[in-house]
Design an enzyme around this catalytic site. Structure first.
Site, mmCIF file in Angstrom:
data_model
loop_
_atom_site.group_PDB
_atom_site.id
_atom_site.type_symbol
_atom_site.label_atom_id
_atom_site.label_comp_id
_atom_site.label_asym_id
_atom_site.label_seq_id
_atom_site.Cartn_x
_atom_site.Cartn_y
_atom_site.Cartn_z
ATOM 1 N N ILE A 115 0.830 -1.212 0.000
ATOM 2 C CA ILE A 115 0.000 0.000 0.000
ATOM 3 C C ILE A 115 0.862 1.259 0.000
ATOM 4 O O ILE A 115 0.644 2.176 -0.803
ATOM 5 C CB ILE A 115 -0.955 -0.008 1.206
ATOM 6 C CG1 ILE A 115 -2.116 -0.980 0.952
ATOM 7 C CG2 ILE A 115 -1.499 1.399 1.487
ATOM 8 C CD1 ILE A 115 -3.075 -1.119 2.108
ATOM 9 N N VAL A 118 2.528 1.652 -3.430
ATOM 10 C CA VAL A 118 1.605 2.052 -4.490
ATOM 11 C C VAL A 118 1.152 3.494 -4.308
ATOM 12 O O VAL A 118 1.006 4.244 -5.280
ATOM 13 C CB VAL A 118 0.394 1.097 -4.524
ATOM 14 C CG1 VAL A 118 -0.742 1.677 -5.345
ATOM 15 C CG2 VAL A 118 0.805 -0.260 -5.095
ATOM 16 N N GLU A 119 0.946 3.911 -3.066
ATOM 17 C CA GLU A 119 0.432 5.262 -2.824
ATOM 18 C C GLU A 119 1.465 6.349 -3.081
ATOM 19 O O GLU A 119 1.172 7.321 -3.786
ATOM 20 C CB GLU A 119 -0.096 5.368 -1.387
ATOM 21 C CG GLU A 119 -1.367 4.575 -1.125
ATOM 22 C CD GLU A 119 -2.560 5.087 -1.920
ATOM 23 O OE1 GLU A 119 -2.530 6.234 -2.388
ATOM 24 O OE2 GLU A 119 -3.519 4.318 -2.078
ATOM 25 N N THR A 120 2.665 6.224 -2.512
ATOM 26 C CA THR A 120 3.627 7.336 -2.614
ATOM 27 C C THR A 120 5.066 6.895 -2.848
ATOM 28 O O THR A 120 5.973 7.715 -2.753
ATOM 29 C CB THR A 120 3.615 8.193 -1.329
ATOM 30 O OG1 THR A 120 4.026 7.374 -0.216
ATOM 31 C CG2 THR A 120 2.243 8.782 -1.064
#
Length: 337
Positions: A115, A118-120
């Protein structure tokens, strides 16, 4: 009419007049995936008013998603090796906190690492827009032609001011995405207020700089949205040949609504482990561009990830990325608990 709300929070401050307008563009291909077809190469999906001239490309979450194959929720672009190694390093460096989060919330390290990647990309791309500008724009001048989310963003604006007051932050200095998401996990203000945890015990839930707080907060978020300890995220599935039966299974979208037995009765084929699944399942359809769609039987844990980032594609990307990193990390650190 509602701008004075901001003034009441910060006495003596006059609402400024924006000097710059930043258009937010989506490519023709991306808009087509979202159901809007245009002839031009790019379409304007929104605008943000700001006091500073910024040209901040959305380096967003697509960087890591694009590293994955189409069936894994990405575009099939060859993987960025540097980004992949950064994922491995994040796991190795923060192994202690990942294990502690798993013990407390039941969420495996590979899901949390996936997560945040993928996010930052582990804090590399947290956004450089003033969150106050972004949320005020979306609260009082939401783009026309799209589903109106004015009420949502006005609530997020209020939550942002509450967050700044409780954390001792200057609202004018906090940076994030063009939609107001912040920090390594890209929490919206309401999620920050509800799910952010001070995992390292220093008195603040810092989702910009504290990897420990980020790890604990992501795991806490998933647990609150129904993550089931020890269960997989999905199973392989062969969909019914009968389109009417397939439509019944696809009806609830990604929400688990059918027992394994009901899957079988509706013509789907499941592996033995899926047939023994104790909870409900959802038939999830994943579009693959011009190729045929693929399908998985999503569990409560797949659904929990989609509550983090609502389309199923980011969830698939997270699920695919985590095990890939785990395959490198496990020989050194050992398997997940």
């Amino acid at each position: 009419d509602e701008l004075p709300v901001l003034v009441r929070w910060f006495e003596g401050i006059e609402p400024p007049v924006a000097k710059y307008l930043i258009p937010i563009l989506y490519s023709r291909e991306q808009l087509a995936k979202e159901g809007t077809r245009i002839d031009a190469d790019w379409g304007v999906v929104g605008c943000m008013y700001t006091m500073e001239p910024e040209e901040t490309p959305m380096a967003p979450i697509t960087m890591m998603r694009n590293a994955l194959g189409v069936e894994e929720g990405g575009s099939g672009v060859p993987i960025d090796r540097a980004a992949y190694l950064r994922s491995v390093e994040f796991w190795r460096t923060h192994e202690r906190w990942l294990k502690q989060a798993q013990e407390m919330y039941g969420v495996p390290p590979e899901i949390v690492v996936g997560i945040v990647g993928v996010e930052t990309l582990y804090g590399q791309h947290m956004g450089n827009f003033r969150v106050l500008d972004a949320l005020a724009t979306l609260s009082f001048d939401f783009p026309a032609g799209r589903k109106d989310r004015t009420a949502f963003f006005r609530d997020e604006l209020a939550q942002f001011l509450v967050m700044c007051r409780s954390e001792g932050l200057d609202p004018a200095e906090v940076r994030g995405s063009y939609a107001g998401a912040m920090g390594m996990p890209q929490f919206m203000p309401s999620s920050w207020n509800r799910f952010a945890v001070d995992f390292d015990g220093d008195g603040h839930a810092d989702l910009h700089r504290s990897a420990a707080d980020v790890i604990g907060s992501v795991a806490h978020y998933l647990a609150e949205f129904g993550w089931q300890r020890g269960q997989p995220t999905h199973y392989e599935v062969s969909v019914p040949a009968d389109t009417a039966q397939r439509a019944v299974l696809l009806g609830p979208d990604i929400r688990p609504s059918f027992s394994p037995q009901e899957f079988l009765e509706l013509g789907a084929a499941l592996p033995e482990e899926a047939q023994r699944h104790p909870g409900k399942l959802a038939l999830v359809e994943l579009q693959n561009g011009e190729a045929a769609p693929s399908y998985v039987a999503g569990t409560e844990n797949f659904y929990a990830i989609t509550r983090y980032s609502s389309p199923s594609y980011p969830a698939r990307a997270v699920i695919a990325l985590g095990p890939a990193i785990a395959a490198v990390v496990a020989p050194v650190l050992g398997p997940s608990l």
